[in-house]
Write an enzyme that holds these catalytic residues in place. Sequence first.
Site, PDB file in Angstrom:
ATOM      1  N   ALA A  24      25.314  71.226  66.884  1.00 36.13           N
ATOM      2  CA  ALA A  24      24.811  70.321  67.986  1.00 36.13           C
ATOM      3  C   ALA A  24      24.105  70.914  68.912  1.00 36.13           C
ATOM      4  O   ALA A  24      23.350  70.110  69.537  1.00 36.13           O
ATOM      5  CB  ALA A  24      26.291  70.027  68.707  1.00 36.13           C
ATOM      6  N   HIS A 117      27.467  66.840  56.696  1.00 37.55           N
ATOM      7  CA  HIS A 117      28.273  65.953  57.268  1.00 37.55           C
ATOM      8  C   HIS A 117      27.837  64.465  57.140  1.00 37.55           C
ATOM      9  O   HIS A 117      28.163  63.621  57.831  1.00 37.55           O
ATOM     10  CB  HIS A 117      28.744  66.109  58.831  1.00 37.55           C
ATOM     11  CG  HIS A 117      29.575  67.367  58.747  1.00 37.55           C
ATOM     12  ND1 HIS A 117      29.673  68.070  59.916  1.00 37.55           N
ATOM     13  CD2 HIS A 117      30.303  68.077  57.707  1.00 37.55           C
ATOM     14  CE1 HIS A 117      30.404  69.127  59.611  1.00 37.55           C
ATOM     15  NE2 HIS A 117      30.639  69.247  58.428  1.00 37.55           N
ATOM     16  N   CYS A 128      30.928  45.519  49.279  1.00 41.25           N
ATOM     17  CA  CYS A 128      29.883  45.328  48.284  1.00 41.25           C
ATOM     18  C   CYS A 128      29.167  46.609  47.849  1.00 41.25           C
ATOM     19  O   CYS A 128      28.291  46.668  47.028  1.00 41.25           O
ATOM     20  CB  CYS A 128      29.084  44.204  48.367  1.00 41.25           C
ATOM     21  SG  CYS A 128      28.063  44.449  49.815  1.00 41.25           S
ATOM     22  N   CYS A 145      29.268  39.446  53.395  1.00 40.09           N
ATOM     23  CA  CYS A 145      30.171  39.054  52.519  1.00 40.09           C
ATOM     24  C   CYS A 145      31.744  39.613  52.851  1.00 40.09           C
ATOM     25  O   CYS A 145      32.633  39.116  52.227  1.00 40.09           O
ATOM     26  CB  CYS A 145      30.041  40.457  51.304  1.00 40.09           C
ATOM     27  SG  CYS A 145      30.756  42.137  51.858  1.00 40.09           S
TER      28      CYS A 145
HETATM   29 ZN   LIG Z   1      29.236  43.463  51.881  1.00 40.61          ZN
END
Ligand SMILES: [Zn+2]
Length: 237
Positions: A24, A117, A128, A145
């Site tokens: 950081a 990370h 999806c 979706c």
């Molecule tokens: Zn999706």
Amino acid sequence: MHDTINQAVKKIKASRSLVFLTGAGVSVPSGIPDYRSLSGVYQGIAAPEYLLSHTCLKEEPDKFYAFVKKLYHPSARPNIIHEQIAALEKEKYVTVVSQNIDGLHQAAGSQNIVNFHGSLYHCYCQNCGETVPVAEYLKSDKHFCGGQIRPDIVLYEEALDEQNVSKSIQAIATADAIVVVGTSLKVYPFSGLIQYQAPNAELIVINQEPLYLNYPHLMVTEKAEVVFKKISNKENH
Ligand SMILES: [Zn+2]
């Protein structure tokens, strides 16, 4: 103090194969605060460790989304530390292993990076699997979706990418200098990486607060940007 800075600069310039382990403190001069300091916004509600956990993503997705959005600083630019690390890559074999998820090492031009990370700047739909542009994610975490979008970062309770771990270990084992920059090495397993250094490798730590490690090292108790300004100084060649 200046003596340890000069020693560190000399050792970095003399090395041929370097690994930078960054945290950081490298992003602070770019205006990106350590996420732990953001917990003030949520005082008394939850620890940042919870807000960045898999449980929070699953159980309280709105709370997770509200917090993670605060980690984005799309206008932040690389600083002298990122720039000098990228410049060293032109002269030496350099690997950057970063805990930071802000994409600034890439923005500075570093090629050989392990985002230990993950990165905030890669988002995907959990339903999806489609990659979603960051700008879209910042508008809504709902995919068309019906699925929930998330950034590709390693949350608390989630496993690290095994390839990232093995690539980091291999780079460290073959480097002649390991430079820890802007991290107090308190988060495991990132903190455990230094145990893989070669027996004759130099270990250099550049951090505002001193670190107490079980390995011989050169401790430079200084803001990293001060040290990297010295590295950029051509007169030191
Ligand atoms: Zn999706």
